[in-house]
Design a protein around this motif. Sequence first.
Motif, PDB file in Angstrom:
ATOM      1  N   PHE A  56       0.845  -1.194   0.000  1.00  0.00           N
ATOM      2  CA  PHE A  56       0.000   0.000   0.000  1.00  0.00           C
ATOM      3  C   PHE A  56       0.878   1.241   0.000  1.00  0.00           C
ATOM      4  CE2 PHE A  56      -3.062  -3.146   1.153  1.00  0.00           C
ATOM      5  CZ  PHE A  56      -4.222  -2.682   0.559  1.00  0.00           C
ATOM      6  N   SER A  87       1.846   5.109   0.793  1.00  0.00           N
ATOM      7  CA  SER A  87       1.626   6.043   1.898  1.00  0.00           C
ATOM      8  C   SER A  87       0.961   7.312   1.371  1.00  0.00           C
ATOM      9  CB  SER A  87       2.956   6.399   2.561  1.00  0.00           C
ATOM     10  OG  SER A  87       3.731   7.199   1.673  1.00  0.00           O
ATOM     11  N   GLU A  88       0.436   8.096   2.283  1.00  0.00           N
ATOM     12  CA  GLU A  88      -0.180   9.367   1.894  1.00  0.00           C
ATOM     13  C   GLU A  88       0.864  10.274   1.225  1.00  0.00           C
ATOM     14  OE1 GLU A  88      -2.507  12.986   4.064  1.00  0.00           O
ATOM     15  OE2 GLU A  88      -3.036  10.959   4.728  1.00  0.00           O
ATOM     16  N   GLU A 107      -5.846  12.789   0.361  1.00  0.00           N
ATOM     17  CA  GLU A 107      -6.468  12.068   1.468  1.00  0.00           C
ATOM     18  C   GLU A 107      -7.552  11.093   1.023  1.00  0.00           C
ATOM     19  OE1 GLU A 107      -7.907  15.022   4.138  1.00  0.00           O
ATOM     20  OE2 GLU A 107      -5.900  15.737   4.641  1.00  0.00           O
ATOM     21  N   LYS A 108      -8.154  11.338  -0.116  1.00  0.00           N
ATOM     22  CA  LYS A 108      -9.270  10.502  -0.552  1.00  0.00           C
ATOM     23  C   LYS A 108      -8.859   9.511  -1.648  1.00  0.00           C
ATOM     24  CE  LYS A 108     -12.908  13.625   0.857  1.00  0.00           C
ATOM     25  NZ  LYS A 108     -14.138  14.321   0.449  1.00  0.00           N
ATOM     26  N   ILE A 111      -6.788   5.865  -2.204  1.00  0.00           N
ATOM     27  CA  ILE A 111      -6.090   4.691  -1.683  1.00  0.00           C
ATOM     28  C   ILE A 111      -5.331   4.104  -2.855  1.00  0.00           C
ATOM     29  CG2 ILE A 111      -6.354   2.348  -0.788  1.00  0.00           C
ATOM     30  CD1 ILE A 111      -8.816   3.315   0.715  1.00  0.00           C
ATOM     31  N   TYR A 151      -2.206   1.180  -4.138  1.00  0.00           N
ATOM     32  CA  TYR A 151      -1.315   0.068  -3.827  1.00  0.00           C
ATOM     33  C   TYR A 151      -0.651  -0.417  -5.100  1.00  0.00           C
ATOM     34  CZ  TYR A 151      -5.261  -2.953  -5.257  1.00  0.00           C
ATOM     35  OH  TYR A 151      -6.284  -3.559  -5.936  1.00  0.00           O
TER      36      TYR A 151
END
Length: 172
Positions: A123, A125-126, A133-134, A136, A138
């Motif tokens: 995954f 990282s930010e 922030e919205k 995701i 990977y």
Amino acid sequence: TPYIYQGEELGMVNPGFTRIDQYRDVESTNYYEILRGEGMSEDEALAILAERSRDNSRTPMQWSAEKNAGFTTGTPWIETADNYHEINAESQLENEDSVLAYYRHLIELRRRMPIIQSGDVRFLSEDELGGAEKIIGYARSHGGERLLVLCSFDEHETPLPRSLVESGACVL
């Protein structure tokens, strides 16, 4: 691990029940009584059930725009969501822009690309996502291949972080 559960492949949503007598789950009706006994208003208690009740995933499958969403000619155990006239399998079968078509595309990608089924997952990282922030993200790797997956949960278009654009990421 991908899964499809009770109409997600059609974009079915929670039914939005507005009365306690629309719920069938004993846990939900008991919880409603507890919340009311703790001083919550009817609207507040129903709002909690609208988010958490197991009955949200127990409404009849929305097969068509016919009565009871084409699920039965009888009386279903629990009501259908009011939107079954618009959100149903029949209306999406030939629509290439439908949620069902999107799920079919994802299933085909999984069948065709072993990297989606196997390999390592890391995954992002930010920071790697440029502070978005919205999103995701990977990366999967398998047999010398690398696949980058980015999922936006923002209702607005979100630009890809510069570092990902420069790395040659593509959007399917």
